[in-house]
Design a protein around this motif. Structure first.
Motif, PDB file in Angstrom:
ATOM      1  N   ASP A 128       0.743  -0.957   0.135  1.00 50.81           N
ATOM      2  CA  ASP A 128       0.171   0.200  -0.086  1.00 50.81           C
ATOM      3  C   ASP A 128       0.667   1.238   0.580  1.00 50.81           C
ATOM      4  OD1 ASP A 128      -2.097  -1.970  -0.175  1.00 50.81           O
ATOM      5  OD2 ASP A 128      -2.922  -1.594   2.057  1.00 50.81           O
ATOM      6  N   GLU A 129       1.857   0.800   0.684  1.00 44.68           N
ATOM      7  CA  GLU A 129       2.585   2.178   0.958  1.00 44.68           C
ATOM      8  C   GLU A 129       3.650   2.513  -0.645  1.00 44.68           C
ATOM      9  OE1 GLU A 129       5.007   1.524   3.759  1.00 44.68           O
ATOM     10  OE2 GLU A 129       3.908   1.699   5.979  1.00 44.68           O
ATOM     11  N   ALA A 130       4.251   1.363  -1.329  1.00 42.04           N
ATOM     12  CA  ALA A 130       4.512   1.680  -2.758  1.00 42.04           C
ATOM     13  C   ALA A 130       3.921   2.030  -3.675  1.00 42.04           C
ATOM     14  CB  ALA A 130       5.196   0.510  -2.816  1.00 42.04           C
ATOM     15  N   SER A 131       3.010   1.716  -3.854  1.00 39.20           N
ATOM     16  CA  SER A 131       1.435   1.739  -4.567  1.00 39.20           C
ATOM     17  C   SER A 131       1.200   3.906  -4.589  1.00 39.20           C
ATOM     18  CB  SER A 131      -0.201   1.286  -4.228  1.00 39.20           C
ATOM     19  OG  SER A 131       0.438   0.019  -4.103  1.00 39.20           O
ATOM     20  N   LEU A 132       0.756   4.069  -2.779  1.00 39.29           N
ATOM     21  CA  LEU A 132       1.039   5.496  -2.951  1.00 39.29           C
ATOM     22  C   LEU A 132       1.931   6.482  -2.953  1.00 39.29           C
ATOM     23  CD1 LEU A 132      -1.046   7.880  -1.493  1.00 39.29           C
ATOM     24  CD2 LEU A 132       0.101   7.169   0.557  1.00 39.29           C
ATOM     25  N   ARG A 133       3.096   5.608  -2.688  1.00 39.43           N
ATOM     26  CA  ARG A 133       4.474   6.409  -3.514  1.00 39.43           C
ATOM     27  C   ARG A 133       4.600   6.332  -4.291  1.00 39.43           C
ATOM     28  NH1 ARG A 133       6.934   3.946   1.249  1.00 39.43           N
ATOM     29  NH2 ARG A 133       8.288   2.523  -0.359  1.00 39.43           N
ATOM     30  N   LEU A 134       3.721   5.315  -5.751  1.00 40.42           N
ATOM     31  CA  LEU A 134       3.614   5.061  -6.773  1.00 40.42           C
ATOM     32  C   LEU A 134       3.059   6.634  -7.135  1.00 40.42           C
ATOM     33  CD1 LEU A 134       5.459   3.457  -9.633  1.00 40.42           C
ATOM     34  CD2 LEU A 134       3.220   2.425  -9.104  1.00 40.42           C
ATOM     35  N   ALA A 135       1.528   6.538  -6.772  1.00 38.05           N
ATOM     36  CA  ALA A 135       1.028   7.226  -7.484  1.00 38.05           C
ATOM     37  C   ALA A 135       1.409   8.635  -6.797  1.00 38.05           C
ATOM     38  CB  ALA A 135      -0.498   7.583  -6.873  1.00 38.05           C
ATOM     39  N   GLN A 136       1.423   8.947  -5.852  1.00 39.28           N
ATOM     40  CA  GLN A 136       2.422  10.586  -5.659  1.00 39.28           C
ATOM     41  C   GLN A 136       3.612  11.264  -7.305  1.00 39.28           C
ATOM     42  OE1 GLN A 136       3.726  10.307  -2.216  1.00 39.28           O
ATOM     43  NE2 GLN A 136       1.920  10.904  -0.983  1.00 39.28           N
ATOM     44  N   ARG A 137       3.754  10.072  -7.234  1.00 41.18           N
ATOM     45  CA  ARG A 137       5.392  10.151  -8.505  1.00 41.18           C
ATOM     46  C   ARG A 137       4.592   9.770  -9.775  1.00 41.18           C
ATOM     47  NH1 ARG A 137       9.869   6.212  -6.664  1.00 41.18           N
ATOM     48  NH2 ARG A 137      10.459   7.703  -4.604  1.00 41.18           N
ATOM     49  N   VAL A 138       3.858   9.230 -10.122  1.00 38.64           N
ATOM     50  CA  VAL A 138       2.512   9.325 -11.353  1.00 38.64           C
ATOM     51  C   VAL A 138       2.062  11.061 -11.297  1.00 38.64           C
ATOM     52  CG1 VAL A 138       0.757   8.812 -12.586  1.00 38.64           C
ATOM     53  CG2 VAL A 138       2.775   6.845 -11.096  1.00 38.64           C
ATOM     54  N   ASP A 139       1.601  11.062 -10.500  1.00 33.72           N
ATOM     55  CA  ASP A 139       0.588  12.498 -10.113  1.00 33.72           C
ATOM     56  C   ASP A 139       1.661  13.578 -10.491  1.00 33.72           C
ATOM     57  OD1 ASP A 139      -1.779  11.798  -9.639  1.00 33.72           O
ATOM     58  OD2 ASP A 139      -1.690  11.720  -7.588  1.00 33.72           O
ATOM     59  N   VAL A 140       2.968  14.262  -9.861  1.00 31.36           N
ATOM     60  CA  VAL A 140       4.178  14.429 -10.481  1.00 31.36           C
ATOM     61  C   VAL A 140       4.870  14.422 -11.570  1.00 31.36           C
ATOM     62  CG1 VAL A 140       6.182  15.318  -9.513  1.00 31.36           C
ATOM     63  CG2 VAL A 140       4.491  14.733  -7.728  1.00 31.36           C
ATOM     64  N   ALA A 141       5.232  13.680 -12.314  1.00 28.03           N
ATOM     65  CA  ALA A 141       5.184  13.278 -13.341  1.00 28.03           C
ATOM     66  C   ALA A 141       4.264  13.599 -14.153  1.00 28.03           C
ATOM     67  CB  ALA A 141       5.770  11.478 -13.701  1.00 28.03           C
ATOM     68  N   GLN A 142       3.208  13.579 -14.089  1.00 29.89           N
ATOM     69  CA  GLN A 142       1.902  14.161 -14.693  1.00 29.89           C
ATOM     70  C   GLN A 142       2.019  15.695 -15.041  1.00 29.89           C
ATOM     71  OE1 GLN A 142      -1.501  12.130 -14.221  1.00 29.89           O
ATOM     72  NE2 GLN A 142      -1.106  10.552 -14.529  1.00 29.89           N
ATOM     73  N   GLU A 143       2.105  16.703 -13.481  1.00 26.86           N
ATOM     74  CA  GLU A 143       2.137  17.113 -13.840  1.00 26.86           C
ATOM     75  C   GLU A 143       2.933  18.214 -14.434  1.00 26.86           C
ATOM     76  OE1 GLU A 143       1.911  20.627 -10.415  1.00 26.86           O
ATOM     77  OE2 GLU A 143       1.680  18.933  -9.380  1.00 26.86           O
ATOM     78  N   MET A 144       4.026  16.847 -13.756  1.00 24.60           N
ATOM     79  CA  MET A 144       5.591  18.243 -14.381  1.00 24.60           C
ATOM     80  C   MET A 144       5.610  18.005 -16.505  1.00 24.60           C
ATOM     81  SD  MET A 144       8.479  16.564 -12.563  1.00 24.60           S
ATOM     82  CE  MET A 144       9.515  16.426 -13.963  1.00 24.60           C
ATOM     83  N   VAL A 145       4.974  17.112 -16.931  1.00 18.77           N
ATOM     84  CA  VAL A 145       4.528  16.892 -18.215  1.00 18.77           C
ATOM     85  C   VAL A 145       3.807  17.909 -18.840  1.00 18.77           C
ATOM     86  CG1 VAL A 145       3.704  15.829 -20.310  1.00 18.77           C
ATOM     87  CG2 VAL A 145       5.374  14.048 -18.634  1.00 18.77           C
TER      88      VAL A 145
END
Length: 385
Positions: free
Chosen positions: A298-315
């Motif tokens: 769950d923690e890894a999924s949460l961190r992955l989701a956060q990084r995906v959000d950051v990546a999407q925002e960066m894009v």
């Protein structure tokens, strides 16, 4: 009188023995001899062995009859505490008649005495001499196998096989072998060997209490306790009255079977309890590990989701910057084009100088705006990281 030795006269007991042997059947003759010499086994060997050998030759007993009589008399001699035959006894008997039958009788009597007392080493030494003359005799082969199995020598199994396959094997030789196997607990196949031989003996009508007793021992070693109890009960039922020592031996085997059965049940219960305890502990640890693993996932999924959000925002931010920069370039191109037209259309020097200043000023403003857009974008990325 010959050589100073007076001729022997027939005693009334000898005449009576001759009468009994004359009327006895072949099956009864060995028992008649045993009855005649039974009392003498309480004395020294000279009290009966000499006459026994002479009577065997006189009445022409067969090898099987000699085995039966010699075995029973040797057992009585053991019960009465009589000593073993020595060289003096042997020399005395053979002096009266050094025949093959006389030597065979001495071998049978001595072999059974040593066998009954489990004198493996002494019997083994005796068999080395006997086998040179009686190599094909089943009982002598059984003595050799008994000694080898009891002494745990390497030739024990091969000697046993020779004795089993001997053409003249009978119940007496097989009984010796059955007892010998009982001492061969160094052989993994020992219990099955006992059962196989006892099956053959029973098929030939050679069964008795001792055979049942040996089968009970074999079943106990195999862990087949119910079969063992059945056989030992048959042995006790078949045993005649009065033989206290053998009866005690049988009852001791029965107690051993029951004790082994109870011990096996206790081991099974303890094993099951230990297995249940281990299973519970394993299940508990698996559940705890699963919970920890799920939490980490769950923690890894949460961190992955956060990084995906950051990546999407960066894009998205990058695309927006690209649009802004592109807009600036389009505005610059338009500005330069318009300024160029103004410069071209200017007539005077002042007009052209003003036009050039306008172009330079506009370019500086454009580069200032471009610098501002890229700087704000970098700061935003650092903040989000």
């Amino acid at each position: 009188m010959e050589n100073g030795v007076p001729p022997q006269r027939q005693s009334p007991e000898s005449d009576q023995l001759a009468d009994r042997m004359g009327t006895a059947s072949d099956v009864e003759k060995a028992s008649v001899l045993v009855d005649h010499f039974a009392a003498a086994t309480a004395g020294p060997p000279s009290a009966w062995v000499d006459e026994f050998v002479s009577r065997v030759e006189e009445f022409g007993l067969s090898v099987r009859q000699i085995r039966r009589a010699a075995t029973d008399l040797a057992w009585l001699a053991r019960k009465n505490g009589q000593g073993y035959l020595d060289e003096t006894d042997r020399a005395r008997v053979l002096a009266a008649g050094n025949s093959h039958t006389a030597r065979l009788c001495l071998a049978y009597i001595q072999g059974q005495r040593l066998r009954f007392d489990f004198k493996f080493a002494q019997l083994h030494r005796q068999c080395l001499d006997w086998l040179t003359e009686f190599d094909g005799d089943a009982l002598v082969l059984s003595f050799a196998a008994f000694a080898a199995l009891g002494a745990r020598t390497s030739n024990g199994p091969s000697m046993y096989q020779r004795a089993v396959e001997a053409p003249d094997a009978d119940d007496k030789s097989n009984q010796v072998l059955l007892t010998g196997i009982n001492f061969a607990d160094h052989l993994p196949e020992q219990p099955q060997m006992m059962l196989t031989l006892s099956d053959e003996m029973m098929a030939r009508g050679q069964e008795n209490a001792i055979v049942y007793y040996r089968r009970a021992t074999a079943y106990r070693k195999l862990g087949r306790f119910e079969d063992g109890l059945y056989e030992i009960d048959r042995a006790i039922d078949d045993l005649g009255p009065g033989d206290v020592l053998v009866h005690e031996q049988f009852t001791q085997e029965r107690r051993s079977i029951i004790l082994a059965q109870d011990l096996q049940k206790q081991i099974e219960r303890n094993t099951q309890a230990v297995a249940d305890s281990i299973t519970a502990q394993v299940d508990e640890r698996i559940a705890a590990a699963s919970a920890q693993l799920e939490q980490r996932l769950d923690e890894a999924s949460l961190r992955l989701a956060q990084r995906v959000d950051v990546a999407q925002e960066m894009v998205s931010s990058g695309l927006l910057k690209m649009v802004e920069i592109l807009g600036l370039f389009v505005a610059l191109v338009g500005f330069i084009a318009g300024s160029g037209a103004v410069v071209i259309k200017s007539h005077g020097l002042e007009e052209r100088a003003l036009s050039m200043l306008l172009v330079v000023g506009g370019s500086l403003v454009f580069f200032a705006l471009l610098r501002l857009v890229t700087t704000v974008g970098r700061r935003r990325v650092r903040t989000e990281r």
